[in-house]
Scaffold this active site. Structure first.
Site, PDB file in Angstrom:
ATOM      1  N   HIS A 142       0.834  -1.203   0.000  1.00  0.00           N
ATOM      2  CA  HIS A 142       0.000   0.000   0.000  1.00  0.00           C
ATOM      3  C   HIS A 142       0.872   1.258   0.000  1.00  0.00           C
ATOM      4  O   HIS A 142       2.069   1.192   0.262  1.00  0.00           O
ATOM      5  CB  HIS A 142      -0.927   0.030   1.222  1.00  0.00           C
ATOM      6  N   LYS A 181      -0.607   4.782   4.494  1.00  0.00           N
ATOM      7  CA  LYS A 181      -1.467   3.827   5.190  1.00  0.00           C
ATOM      8  C   LYS A 181      -0.830   3.445   6.523  1.00  0.00           C
ATOM      9  O   LYS A 181       0.338   3.087   6.581  1.00  0.00           O
ATOM     10  CB  LYS A 181      -1.693   2.582   4.329  1.00  0.00           C
TER      11      LYS A 181
END
Length: 275
Positions: free
Chosen positions: A148, A152
Site C-alpha cells: 500500500h 497507510k
C-alpha cells in the site's frame, strides 16, 4: 433515486465516492460530513450540498450512509444511523473487536454492511481463497503479501486480514489460532497449517494483495491489483444501492454478490453421499 450521504467526505475515498455518486444516474448526493476541524467543513461539494460536522442531519436526509472515516467516529455515526433508521455501509479499516460488537448491536435495528474492502474483485478473491484453503491440506503453506501507499497506517491491511479470515474459514479454524508471527530474524521452522502475513508500504500504491499457497514442488497464487481508488468507490456505491433495500441485519460484500449462498450450496453438495 437513492440518496447517499458520505461520512469522511474529505478523505481520498470520500472524494472518490462523492464523484461516483454524482456521476451515476440513479444516485443523489445527500451531503457529506467531516470532523469539525477539517477545512472542508462549510464548503460546497456539489448540488448545493455543504459539508457538515454532524452526522445526524445527514442521516435523516439519506437512504444510505457510506462511512470511510476513522474508527473513533464509528459510534457517533452508527448512533445517527440508528436514530434515523438509515442503512449504513462501513468501509473504515482498523476496527477492533469492540467496534465489531457495536456494529452487531446496530444491525439489530438497521441494515449494516461492513467491508474491509469494497472491491468486487477482492470479494470474489476471498471466496476463491476460502475454497482453495478448504481443498488443500496443511501441507500447503499460506502466505498473504500486501503493498500500500506510504500514508497507510494499519498493517497488515484490513483486506489482508479479510483474506486471512477467508483462508482460516477454509481450514476450519479461527484466524487467531492460525496466524503466524512476523517472519523476522531467526523465526525458526514454519508451523504447518499456519497463515503468514507480509506488509509493504511505499509510494502511491492503491493496494496490491497476493495469497500464496505453497507446498513441495508447486505453488498456487491468487492476486488482486487495484489501479486506483475509483474501483473501491464503484463497489461501495454498488453495495449501497443493494443495502438500501435490505432488512436490518449484518451484511458483507459477499452477500450482495450472492457468494455466501453459493458457498453454502457448494459445502452442502460436498457433504452429499451417493446411494
Amino acid at each position: 433515486m437513492i440518496k447517499i450521504g458520505v461520512l469522511g467526505a474529505g478523505g481520498r475515498m470520500g472524494q472518490a465516492i462523492i464523484a461516483e455518486v454524482q456521476a451515476a444516474a440513479d444516485t443523489w448526493l445527500a451531503g457529506g460530513v467531516e470532523r469539525a476541524q477539517h477545512p472542508l467543513v462549510g464548503r460546497e461539494i456539489g448540488e448545493g450540498q455543504v459539508v457538515g460536522a454532524n452526522a445526524a442531519p445527514l442521516a435523516r436526509k439519506a437512504d444510505v450512509l457510506i462511512d470511510f472515516s476513522t474508527p473513533d467516529a464509528l459510534d457517533e455515526h452508527l448512533r445517527a444511523a440508528e436514530e434515523a433508521r438509515t442503512a449504513i455501509l462501513v468501509g473504515t479499516t482498523g476496527l477492533l473487536p469492540a467496534h465489531h460488537a457495536r456494529l452487531d448491536r446496530a444491525a439489530q435495528q438497521i441494515p449494516v454492511l461492513q467491508a474491509a474492502n469494497t472491491s468486487l474483485g477482492v470479494t470474489l478473491l476471498a471466496a476463491l481463497v476460502e475454497q482453495a484453503a478448504r481443498a488443500l491440506d496443511a501441507k500447503w503453506d499460506i502466505e498473504i503479501a500486501e503493498l500500500h501507499h506510504r500514508h497507510k497506517v494499519d498493517a497488515p491491511s484490513g483486506t489482508a486480514l479479510y483474506l486471512g479470515e477467508a483462508a482460516a474459514r477454509g481450514r476450519g479454524a479461527p484466524l487467531e489460532s492460525l496466524r503466524l508471527p512476523a517472519h523476522c530474524g531467526h523465526s525458526g521452522v514454519r508451523r504447518a497449517g499456519g497463515i503468514g502475513f507480509a506488509s509493504l508500504r511505499g509510494g502511491s500504491a492503491a493496494g496490491e494483495h497476493k495469497v500464496i499457497f505453497a507446498t513441495e514442488g508447486e505453488r498456487l497464487e491468487f492476486a488482486h491489483v487495484a489501479e486506483g481508488r475509483e474501483l473501491f468507490a464503484h463497489g461501495a456505491v454498488t453495495a449501497a444501492r443493494w443495502l438500501a433495500g435490505q432488512k436490518p441485519g449484518r451484511y458483507q460484500m459477499a452477500d450482495m454478490l450472492g457468494l455466501q449462498a453459493q458457498a453454502s450450496l457448494v459445502r452442502q453438495a460436498g457433504n452429499l453421499t451417493g446411494p
